[in-house]
Enzyme design. Structure first.
Site, PDB file in Angstrom:
ATOM      1  CG  HIS A 261      41.162  13.621 116.272  1.00  0.00           C
ATOM      2  ND1 HIS A 261      40.672  14.889 116.072  1.00  0.00           N
ATOM      3  CD2 HIS A 261      40.726  12.896 115.241  1.00  0.00           C
ATOM      4  CE1 HIS A 261      39.716  14.630 114.962  1.00  0.00           C
ATOM      5  NE2 HIS A 261      39.986  13.496 114.534  1.00  0.00           N
ATOM      6  CD  GLU A 262      42.422   9.511 114.387  1.00  0.00           C
ATOM      7  OE1 GLU A 262      41.622   8.976 114.196  1.00  0.00           O
ATOM      8  OE2 GLU A 262      42.696  10.533 113.818  1.00  0.00           O
ATOM      9  CG  HIS A 265      37.149   9.553 115.432  1.00  0.00           C
ATOM     10  ND1 HIS A 265      36.255   9.961 115.032  1.00  0.00           N
ATOM     11  CD2 HIS A 265      38.422  10.371 114.983  1.00  0.00           C
ATOM     12  CE1 HIS A 265      36.593  10.850 114.273  1.00  0.00           C
ATOM     13  NE2 HIS A 265      37.891  11.196 114.041  1.00  0.00           N
ATOM     14  CD  GLU A 291      36.381  14.497 112.436  1.00  0.00           C
ATOM     15  OE1 GLU A 291      37.147  15.551 113.004  1.00  0.00           O
ATOM     16  OE2 GLU A 291      36.799  13.311 112.118  1.00  0.00           O
TER      17      GLU A 291
HETATM   18 ZN    ZN Z   1      38.658  12.797 113.089  1.00  0.00          ZN
END
Ligand code: ZN
Length: 497
Positions: A261-262, A265, A291
């Site tokens: 997830h990160e 980003h 997101e």
């Molecule tokens: Zn996030």
């Protein structure tokens, strides 16, 4: 003109320097700073934030931006965007009277500590008067910032430029019709995920993180991973992005998916074009789009059956005993287990947007005056029953679970769900150019990232989120792709339902 442009560059570079310093301090405090550092760090942060405020909120900046705005016809696209973004920011920072702003900062500070107590004691009545005041203040501020706009729309625009209640009503309406009945059908299906609940030493998890970062082509020269209480991404510039995870020794998938997830980003921050560095176009990236990138990798890639194909051999190598007899299908079902629950942050991919839907409906009604804060817990519990089919046993696990409202963050939750929906629409269009499944099966995410870099990352904040999505997809935001994606996924996971 050149003088004005030089002054603009100088202003942006100065603001970048403050942001860089505060960002490094923030990451440092979340990762390695000793616990006793908080008070003295607060003094340094106070000075930096006052200096940066004075640097930006002053007559000189105002005059500069107005002069540039008057001559906007002569500016190139990026400079015009910078002037537009900075003018709006300045207007929003100066439209709230100083005494009200200071009182509000004090209110949120108090509200957060009262919220903590209220949550620990399971006592909503303690928090309720603060919530009421926070709503009143935010209603007033929205009126200062965007007079003439409906209050909730003005607040949405702060987090997700151009987003409206009308669009969100359509979005959540689609989810309500498609996802809610599907979840009711599958919620009692038994899926075993016991083999994921093994003891996983930190060192083994670190090896898994390194493998994931390599697969995602996160260049260690430009992006480093460390640990903190809550996973976070801090993009300082495109050559310096910090991501963090938290290793739970009895739940390695939590860290595994947080790294992905990160990492998503981080790829966004790393992909913004060189020419926008040290300007607001490379910073303040829209949250919904951000997101969409993190969730793209976490869910659309990381929880796909193809990814499970390449993940399983790695898990067999790292945890030979636990995964000896596990099949790809078992792993795929386990990492996608659908289980309606009480807590948003622990929700699976499919039920997650329903947690957001509850918050959206309640916020909207709190701000249009049709719901009183006194009625909030009962309404919260009713919606959890209707949408997720779960009974909320107490307010600590219900209306008091998130810190957002205590910090005055309203109209913020929808971006989380929008991110997933943007991602599904992007995937649909990406598939016309890239054989995503084949690329993932080869363990080669390069074509996926390249497509996203080309269509999304490199532009940074050059466009409003809606415009950017429309450019990438050749059509406006349409929630049907997300509904289709979720329906297909549930059907694939639970063919008998
Ligand atoms: Zn996030």
């Amino acid at each position: 003109m050149q003088e004005l442009l030089n002054a603009l560059n100088q202003l942006e570079t100065t603001m970048y320097a403050y942001r860089f310093a505060v960002g490094v301090i923030y990451v440092d405090s979340a990762t390695v700073a000793p616990g006793g550092a908080a008070e003295a760090r607060g003094i340094a942060l106070g000075v930096l934030s006052e200096k940066s405020y004075r640097e930006f909120v002053c007559d000189e900046t105002k005059t500069l931006l107005e002069k540039l705005h008057e001559r906007r016809g002569e500016l190139d696209q990026a400079t015009a965007r910078r002037v537009q973004v900075l003018r709006k920011k300045l207007r929003h920072m100066t439209c709230i009277p100083m005494d009200e702003y200071v009182a509000y900062a004090q209110l949120t500070n108090e509200a957060e500590s009262v919220w903590q107590k209220a949550k620990a004691k399971n006592d909503y009545a303690l928090f309720e008067p603060y919530l009421k005041k926070l709503i009143e203040c935010n209603r007033k501020f929205a009126g200062y910032m965007e007079p003439g706009k409906p209050v909730y729309d003005a607040m949405l625009d702060e987090n997700e430029q151009g987003m409206t209640t009308e669009t969100l009503d359509g979005f959540f309406g689609t989810l309500r019709e498609t996802v809610v009945p599907l979840i009711a059908k599958v919620k009692d299906s038994a899926v075993s995920d016991d083999f994921l609940k093994i003891h996983a030493p930190k060192e083994t998890q670190e090896a898994l993180s390194a493998w994931l970062m390599e697969k995602m082509e996160l260049d260690p020269e430009r992006c480093v991973l460390s640990t903190s209480e809550h996973p976070v991404t801090m993009g300082l510039n495109k050559k310096d992005v910090r991501i963090t995870t938290h290793y739970h020794e009895n739940d390695f998938t939590s860290s595994m998916y947080s790294v992905i997830h990160e990492g998503g980003h981080a790829l966004y921050e790393l992909g913004v074009a060189d020419e926008y560095q040290q300007t607001c176009i490379a910073q303040d990236l829209a949250m919904g789009i951000h997101e969409s990138q993190s969730r793209f990798y976490e869910n659309l890639v990381g929880r796909s059956e193809a990814f499970c194909e390449i993940l399983l051999p790695k898990l067999k190598e790292l945890f030979p005993q636990a995964f000896e007899n596990v099949t790809v299908r078992q792993l795929y079902r386990a990492v996608n287990k659908v289980q309606p629950s009480l807590i948003r942050t622990e929700a699976d991919e499919v039920t997650y947007p329903l947690h957001i839907m509850v918050r959206y409906e309640l916020e909207k009604r709190l701000f249009d005056g049709t719901l009183d804060t006194a009625e909030l817990p009962a309404e919260w519990n009713r919606l959890y029953r209707d949408y997720l089919g779960v009974e909320v046993p107490d307010d600590a696990q219900g209306v008091l679970q998130d810190i957002h409202w205590a910090g005055g963050m309203f109209a913020y939750f929808p971006s989380y769900a929008l991110g997933s929906a943007y991602g599904a629409q992007l995937l649909h269009h990406m598939k016309k150019d890239v054989d995503v499944t084949a690329a993932v099966l080869r363990g080669d995410l390069h074509p996926v990232t390249e497509w996203l870099r080309d269509q999304i990352h490199r532009f940074g904040d050059l466009y409003d989120p809606g415009e950017l999505l429309e450019k990438a997809c050749g059509e406006a935001f349409d929630p049907k792709y997300y509904a289709e994606y979720l329906t297909e996924k549930i059907t694939k996971l639970y063919p008998k339902a």
